[in-house]
Motif scaffolding. Structure first.
Motif, PDB file in Angstrom:
ATOM      1  N   UNK A   1      -8.390  61.678  30.195  1.00 36.00           N
ATOM      2  CA  UNK A   1      -8.522  63.065  30.647  1.00 36.00           C
ATOM      3  C   UNK A   1      -9.552  63.173  31.768  1.00 36.00           C
ATOM      4  N   UNK A   2     -10.694  62.515  31.603  1.00 40.07           N
ATOM      5  CA  UNK A   2     -11.740  62.554  32.630  1.00 40.07           C
ATOM      6  C   UNK A   2     -11.253  61.914  33.920  1.00 40.07           C
ATOM      7  N   UNK A   3     -10.555  60.801  33.823  1.00 42.51           N
ATOM      8  CA  UNK A   3     -10.054  60.124  35.029  1.00 42.51           C
ATOM      9  C   UNK A   3      -9.127  61.034  35.823  1.00 42.51           C
ATOM     10  N   UNK A   4      -8.197  61.701  35.147  1.00 42.96           N
ATOM     11  CA  UNK A   4      -7.289  62.612  35.850  1.00 42.96           C
ATOM     12  C   UNK A   4      -8.048  63.767  36.491  1.00 42.96           C
ATOM     13  N   UNK A   5      -9.021  64.322  35.774  1.00 41.30           N
ATOM     14  CA  UNK A   5      -9.796  65.435  36.328  1.00 41.30           C
ATOM     15  C   UNK A   5     -10.574  65.008  37.570  1.00 41.30           C
ATOM     16  N   UNK A   6     -11.137  63.816  37.551  1.00 34.85           N
ATOM     17  CA  UNK A   6     -11.900  63.343  38.709  1.00 34.85           C
ATOM     18  C   UNK A   6     -11.000  63.133  39.920  1.00 34.85           C
ATOM     19  N   UNK A   7      -9.807  62.629  39.697  1.00 35.14           N
ATOM     20  CA  UNK A   7      -8.870  62.468  40.812  1.00 35.14           C
ATOM     21  C   UNK A   7      -8.498  63.840  41.365  1.00 35.14           C
ATOM     22  N   UNK A   8      -8.295  64.819  40.477  1.00 35.89           N
ATOM     23  CA  UNK A   8      -8.004  66.181  40.930  1.00 35.89           C
ATOM     24  C   UNK A   8      -9.164  66.757  41.739  1.00 35.89           C
ATOM     25  N   UNK A   9     -10.386  66.330  41.424  1.00 36.65           N
ATOM     26  CA  UNK A   9     -11.562  66.847  42.112  1.00 36.65           C
ATOM     27  C   UNK A   9     -11.845  66.109  43.422  1.00 36.65           C
ATOM     28  N   UNK A  10     -11.001  65.155  43.779  1.00 41.05           N
ATOM     29  CA  UNK A  10     -11.124  64.534  45.086  1.00 41.05           C
ATOM     30  C   UNK A  10     -11.560  63.092  45.108  1.00 41.05           C
ATOM     31  N   UNK A  11     -11.839  62.473  43.950  1.00 39.08           N
ATOM     32  CA  UNK A  11     -12.199  61.059  43.967  1.00 39.08           C
ATOM     33  C   UNK A  11     -10.961  60.217  44.206  1.00 39.08           C
ATOM     34  N   UNK A  12     -11.011  59.247  45.131  1.00 39.83           N
ATOM     35  CA  UNK A  12      -9.863  58.351  45.314  1.00 39.83           C
ATOM     36  C   UNK A  12      -9.595  57.577  44.030  1.00 39.83           C
ATOM     37  N   UNK A  13      -8.337  57.346  43.739  1.00 39.90           N
ATOM     38  CA  UNK A  13      -7.984  56.676  42.487  1.00 39.90           C
ATOM     39  C   UNK A  13      -8.559  55.271  42.401  1.00 39.90           C
ATOM     40  N   UNK A  14      -8.757  54.602  43.560  1.00 40.18           N
ATOM     41  CA  UNK A  14      -9.311  53.249  43.510  1.00 40.18           C
ATOM     42  C   UNK A  14     -10.828  53.245  43.315  1.00 40.18           C
ATOM     43  N   UNK A  15     -11.435  54.434  43.247  1.00 41.46           N
ATOM     44  CA  UNK A  15     -12.869  54.533  42.956  1.00 41.46           C
ATOM     45  C   UNK A  15     -13.120  55.079  41.551  1.00 41.46           C
ATOM     46  N   UNK A  16     -12.072  55.223  40.764  1.00 40.38           N
ATOM     47  CA  UNK A  16     -12.194  55.667  39.374  1.00 40.38           C
ATOM     48  C   UNK A  16     -11.862  54.486  38.479  1.00 40.38           C
ATOM     49  N   UNK A  17     -12.867  53.973  37.790  1.00 42.05           N
ATOM     50  CA  UNK A  17     -12.684  52.808  36.906  1.00 42.05           C
ATOM     51  C   UNK A  17     -13.014  53.207  35.479  1.00 42.05           C
ATOM     52  N   UNK A  18     -12.270  52.655  34.553  1.00 42.69           N
ATOM     53  CA  UNK A  18     -12.602  52.945  33.158  1.00 42.69           C
ATOM     54  C   UNK A  18     -12.240  51.792  32.249  1.00 42.69           C
ATOM     55  N   UNK A  19     -12.921  51.775  31.114  1.00 43.05           N
ATOM     56  CA  UNK A  19     -12.604  50.858  30.025  1.00 43.05           C
ATOM     57  C   UNK A  19     -12.589  51.659  28.736  1.00 43.05           C
ATOM     58  N   UNK A  20     -11.574  51.402  27.914  1.00 44.77           N
ATOM     59  CA  UNK A  20     -11.469  52.057  26.614  1.00 44.77           C
ATOM     60  C   UNK A  20     -11.883  51.049  25.553  1.00 44.77           C
ATOM     61  N   UNK A  21     -12.892  51.396  24.766  1.00 42.49           N
ATOM     62  CA  UNK A  21     -13.334  50.412  23.783  1.00 42.49           C
ATOM     63  C   UNK A  21     -12.367  50.269  22.622  1.00 42.49           C
TER      64      UNK A  21
END
Length: 467
Positions: free
Chosen positions: A411-431
């Motif tokens: 959810x946070x990743x999608x919101x950040x992309x909507x807010x203008x962050x390029x998708x290649x600058x959004x990284x995540x790991x799910x534990x």
């Protein structure tokens, strides 16, 4: 990697295309091609999921696990279809005879090793899908997974060279022997050399500190003669302890530390068979460390500003990155959001606040539930709060690192992309390695599906060439 994988899996078709065989129907050629590619794909799984830095070390555990799961599904489907496709012409002409022929493929001694390989694969995939519901300890499940994987590749290779139309002799026969030797080598490295490393280069537990409710920090230092570990902040290792220093008993833990500090720190939550006893480990306990792994780091992603987001025990790599920024006196703007279920679940809160005296750091501590004495914010990390976190920053030049439970992360990743962050600058790991539905997840699944379609295209070309 995306280019090498289909090349490796389609290589048996190149050898098979050079073989002179008795002319047969397109259905039989298709069934053989599916079997060849499926067996090669199983062999590839030994390497792509085997913790080899050259192959998957920089891909990130999320991508590795997503690929492993999807590849397992399409391999299982294709190999289930392998004997069925052989009997399609017979079934179309005489359904009863086609069914009888299909039964023969699964019961005659001549095909027994292929049946063993197929059922071992099915049990392995189904067992993995239902792991959370099985009455097995994690280590027991891993041992069963390894045994089934070895049986699958061993019996599959025997089936190929003993009854395969194209594999009985020639270059393809030699290729399968090489694949078998490689599989043996992979197992020997993972469970032989890695075992030796865990025991010959031990670390020692120096301290265990309670950071929050059911959360502990372990300080681990190399024993005499053990070299230091070179890593990037945000990476993880596989850790074992005591007499259980064997790869089947290891668990992944993010390094909650800076490479500029001696030793390693881990933030661990009590959440399973192994971690429930983490707070009772005795000082001096030998620790086995295998790593580092992962790409959840700033080194691979340049940015003018940094956004760090943690949920629950996802604070572990985020804390490591923050400690590294402090140690390096990084001058970039840093924004940190930390969400937890209850105020008592925040780990390292005081240290994070102290980091504001060194860094250009703004923090948000967000508790899902309000409790007496909590004067911070409550609720969820929604788009409005994320927008406030980005105030004064250029989203296009901001890099975000997110770690936590799957639903929160996506959810946070999608919101950040909507807010203008390029998708290649959004990284995540799910534990929890859960499946996700974010745009990044869907894009990854699309790419993995593309790999599967590339294999189907290769099989189709093989059928066209051989008929």
């Amino acid at each position: 990697m995306a280019a090498l994988y289909p090349v490796a899996c389609l290589a048996p078709l190149l050898f098979a295309a050079k073989r002179d065989v008795v002319p047969t129907s397109g259905w039989a050629i298709a069934a053989a091609g599916i079997g060849l590619v499926g067996l090669a794909s199983i062999a590839a799984q030994f390497v792509t999921s085997g913790r080899f830095e050259l192959v998957s070390g920089r891909l990130g555990i999320d991508r590795v696990m997503a690929f492993h799961k999807m590849a397992a599904l399409w391999v299982t489907l294709t190999l289930l279809l392998h004997p069925v496709i052989y009997v399609v012409p017979t079934f179309l002409a005489d359904p009863a005879l086609g069914a009888e022929r299909l039964v023969a493929y699964h019961t005659l001694p001549h095909y027994r090793s292929g049946v063993v390989a197929l059922w071992a694969l099915v049990f392995m995939v189904v067992g993995s899908a239902l792991r959370e519901h099985l009455p097995l300890r994690y280590e027991a499940w891993r041992a069963a997974h390894l045994v089934l994987a070895v049986v699958t590749i061993g019996a599959g290779l025997h089936h190929a060279v003993s009854v395969g139309r194209f594999s009985a002799a020639g270059g393809l026969n030699g290729y399968w022997w090489a694949v078998g030797a490689a599989a043996v080598g992979v197992v020997a490295i993972l469970y032989g050399l890695r075992w030796a490393g865990l025991n010959l280069r031990p670390w020692r537990l120096v301290s265990v500190t309670k950071l929050a409710d059911q959360m502990w920090e372990l300080n681990v230092q190399p024993a005499k003669g053990t070299p230091p570990l070179f890593y990037h902040a945000g990476q993880f290792v596989w850790m074992t302890e005591g007499v259980r220093r064997f790869p089947l008993f290891d668990h992944p833990f993010s390094i909650a530390d800076s490479p500029l500090r001696p030793g390693l720190s881990f933030v661990v939550k009590e959440a399973g068979d192994f971690t429930n006893q983490i707070g009772t480990l005795a000082i001096g306990t030998p620790i086995g460390i295998d790593g580092p792994y992962g790409s959840f780091t700033l080194e691979d992603h340049d940015g003018d500003a940094i956004l760090l987001i943690a949920g629950g025990v996802g604070i572990a790599p985020i804390l490591g990155i923050l400690r590294d920024l402090v140690a390096r006196d990084d001058r970039r703007p840093v924004r940190l959001a930390y969400a937890a279920g209850h105020p008592e679940n925040f780990a390292g809160k005081n240290e994070i606040e102290v980091a504001r005296s060194t860094l250009d750091l703004e923090t948000l501590f967000l508790s899902e539930e309000d409790t007496p004495g909590w004067d911070g914010e409550t609720g969820r990390l929604d788009a409005d709060r994320l927008s406030e976190m980005l105030r004064g920053l250029d989203p296009a030049r901001t890099v975000a690192l997110i770690c936590g439970p799957g639903p929160m992360v996506t959810a946070v990743a999608d919101n950040l992309i909507d807010l203008g962050l390029p998708s290649d600058r959004v990284m995540y790991e799910r534990f929890d390695y859960s499946e996700g539905t974010s745009r990044l997840d869907r894009r990854l699944k699309g790419r993995l599906t593309g790999l599967g379609l590339a294999l189907l295209a290769g099989i189709a070309a093989f059928v066209a060439l051989m008929t």
